[in-house]
Design an enzyme around this catalytic site. Sequence first.
Site, PDB file in Angstrom:
ATOM      1  N   GLY A 186       8.940 -29.659  30.753  1.00  0.00           N
ATOM      2  CA  GLY A 186       9.311 -30.076  32.181  1.00  0.00           C
ATOM      3  C   GLY A 186       8.647 -29.776  33.242  1.00  0.00           C
ATOM      4  N   HIS A 230       4.312 -33.288  35.918  1.00  0.00           N
ATOM      5  CA  HIS A 230       3.419 -33.671  37.095  1.00  0.00           C
ATOM      6  C   HIS A 230       2.710 -34.851  36.480  1.00  0.00           C
ATOM      7  CE1 HIS A 230       0.825 -31.395  34.587  1.00  0.00           C
ATOM      8  NE2 HIS A 230       1.556 -30.249  34.624  1.00  0.00           N
ATOM      9  N   HIS A 257       1.474 -34.390  32.637  1.00  0.00           N
ATOM     10  CA  HIS A 257       2.570 -34.977  31.707  1.00  0.00           C
ATOM     11  C   HIS A 257       2.529 -36.396  31.558  1.00  0.00           C
ATOM     12  CE1 HIS A 257       4.465 -30.815  33.144  1.00  0.00           C
ATOM     13  NE2 HIS A 257       4.165 -30.612  31.707  1.00  0.00           N
ATOM     14  N   GLY A 260      -2.119 -32.370  25.763  1.00  0.00           N
ATOM     15  CA  GLY A 260      -3.143 -32.331  26.861  1.00  0.00           C
ATOM     16  C   GLY A 260      -4.434 -31.295  26.517  1.00  0.00           C
ATOM     17  N   SER A 300      -0.797 -28.246  36.598  1.00  0.00           N
ATOM     18  CA  SER A 300       0.131 -27.270  35.989  1.00  0.00           C
ATOM     19  C   SER A 300       1.517 -27.228  36.626  1.00  0.00           C
ATOM     20  CB  SER A 300      -0.798 -26.209  35.775  1.00  0.00           C
ATOM     21  OG  SER A 300       0.118 -25.027  35.384  1.00  0.00           O
ATOM     22  N   SER A 301       2.498 -27.076  35.840  1.00  0.00           N
ATOM     23  CA  SER A 301       3.737 -26.575  36.345  1.00  0.00           C
ATOM     24  C   SER A 301       3.786 -25.181  37.308  1.00  0.00           C
ATOM     25  CB  SER A 301       5.007 -26.743  35.408  1.00  0.00           C
ATOM     26  OG  SER A 301       4.689 -27.705  34.693  1.00  0.00           O
TER      27      SER A 301
HETATM   28  P1  AMP Z   1       3.836 -27.950  29.050  1.00  0.00           P
HETATM   29  O1  AMP Z   1       4.653 -28.586  30.051  1.00  0.00           O
HETATM   30  O2  AMP Z   1       3.142 -27.096  30.356  1.00  0.00           O
HETATM   31  O3  AMP Z   1       4.087 -27.146  27.992  1.00  0.00           O
HETATM   32  O4  AMP Z   1       2.678 -29.040  28.742  1.00  0.00           O
HETATM   33  C1  AMP Z   1       3.257 -30.143  28.047  1.00  0.00           C
HETATM   34  C2  AMP Z   1       1.969 -31.097  27.760  1.00  0.00           C
HETATM   35  O5  AMP Z   1       1.372 -31.492  28.844  1.00  0.00           O
HETATM   36  C3  AMP Z   1       0.848 -30.148  26.816  1.00  0.00           C
HETATM   37  O6  AMP Z   1       0.200 -30.830  25.946  1.00  0.00           O
HETATM   38  C4  AMP Z   1      -0.191 -29.891  27.908  1.00  0.00           C
HETATM   39  O7  AMP Z   1      -1.340 -29.662  27.556  1.00  0.00           O
HETATM   40  C5  AMP Z   1       0.183 -31.406  28.614  1.00  0.00           C
HETATM   41  N1  AMP Z   1      -0.472 -30.909  30.157  1.00  0.00           N
HETATM   42  C6  AMP Z   1      -0.544 -29.829  31.082  1.00  0.00           C
HETATM   43  N2  AMP Z   1      -1.105 -30.012  31.923  1.00  0.00           N
HETATM   44  C7  AMP Z   1      -1.996 -31.192  31.961  1.00  0.00           C
HETATM   45  C8  AMP Z   1      -2.903 -31.840  32.861  1.00  0.00           C
HETATM   46  N3  AMP Z   1      -3.275 -31.291  33.870  1.00  0.00           N
HETATM   47  N4  AMP Z   1      -3.600 -32.999  32.091  1.00  0.00           N
HETATM   48  C9  AMP Z   1      -3.499 -33.216  30.706  1.00  0.00           C
HETATM   49  N5  AMP Z   1      -2.226 -32.851  30.156  1.00  0.00           N
HETATM   50  C10 AMP Z   1      -1.502 -31.722  30.478  1.00  0.00           C
END
Ligand code: AMP
Length: 278
Positions: free
Chosen positions: A28, A31, A34, A144, A182-183
């Site tokens: 969640g 950005h 995601h 990602g 990044s979140s």
């Molecule tokens: P998270 O919410 O941080 O667990 O991320 C969820 C998914 O989004 C994961 O597969 C991450 O690798 C991907 N993700 C996070 N940041 C980025 C980004 N800047 N560019 C591409 N994918 C991302």
Amino acid sequence: MQVLTTIAETRTARAALQGSVGLVPTMGFLHDGHLSLVRAARAENDHVFVSIFVNPTQFGPNEDFATYPRNTDRDLALLRDLGVDYVFMPGLDEMYPAAFEAAVDVGSVAMPLEGAFRPGHFRGVATVVLKLLNIILPDRAYFGRKDAQQLAVIRKMVRDLDLPVDIVAMPTVREPDGFAMSSRNTYLTPEQRKAATILYQALTLALEMWTRGTRDAEAFRSRLRELIEDEELANVDYVSVADPDTLRELERIQGPALVSMAVRIGRTRLIDNVTLGE
Ligand code: AMP
């Protein structure tokens, strides 16, 4: 768009579907990184699930589980706009009832780098992703490249455990100055945010060195570390030049090489990477 909170209703919704299903697992506070995964899933599948679950088992005892940023209303509005069909948003007890004990250990790929600095992190990641795959049964799951070791861990789990899913890797989405979205970036003060561009500068340097013909991995590690340490607000956890699949450190770069780093700025830990020679 349907919001699902129980495993039972999610299985029922899934069972009624014909055609291909794409899943985008997230924690969640969405950005554009995601959303790029969601757009790809939308373009490539008949049905799209996004999961939103801040998974406690992948956070260490001194990490930011309690303060991890959340904004469900905004997330749901964004996902609705992108034409997502289902959002799976389970509560903690739904995913981890009192008697829960199992864990997925994928072995050596989870040991170095993030695995060394965050013991148990990838065990938590692999376990929750396997649960999500088993609940939603997607044909494709989107991840990602920003989290390069996570991607390697998931791929290894899928291969070793014969999971019937295609893992789709998507490029890192960056701010105009190169800083990876990044979140957790929301934790940075304006001054820290400025300092954080050092990660992208280091990756740019790595690309330049590679283009100029440098192939000695240690030359990359030491030169990048030096550059980052020149930034006063930055503290290096690691700079790595490794095989992108096994995460073993390289001596010489012969095939593709994953250059990755973790840098602390204040209390925020940032990771980024680039693959050379792809
Ligand atoms: P998270 O919410 O941080 O667990 O991320 C969820 C998914 O989004 C994961 O597969 C991450 O690798 C991907 N993700 C996070 N940041 C980025 C980004 N800047 N560019 C591409 N994918 C991302």
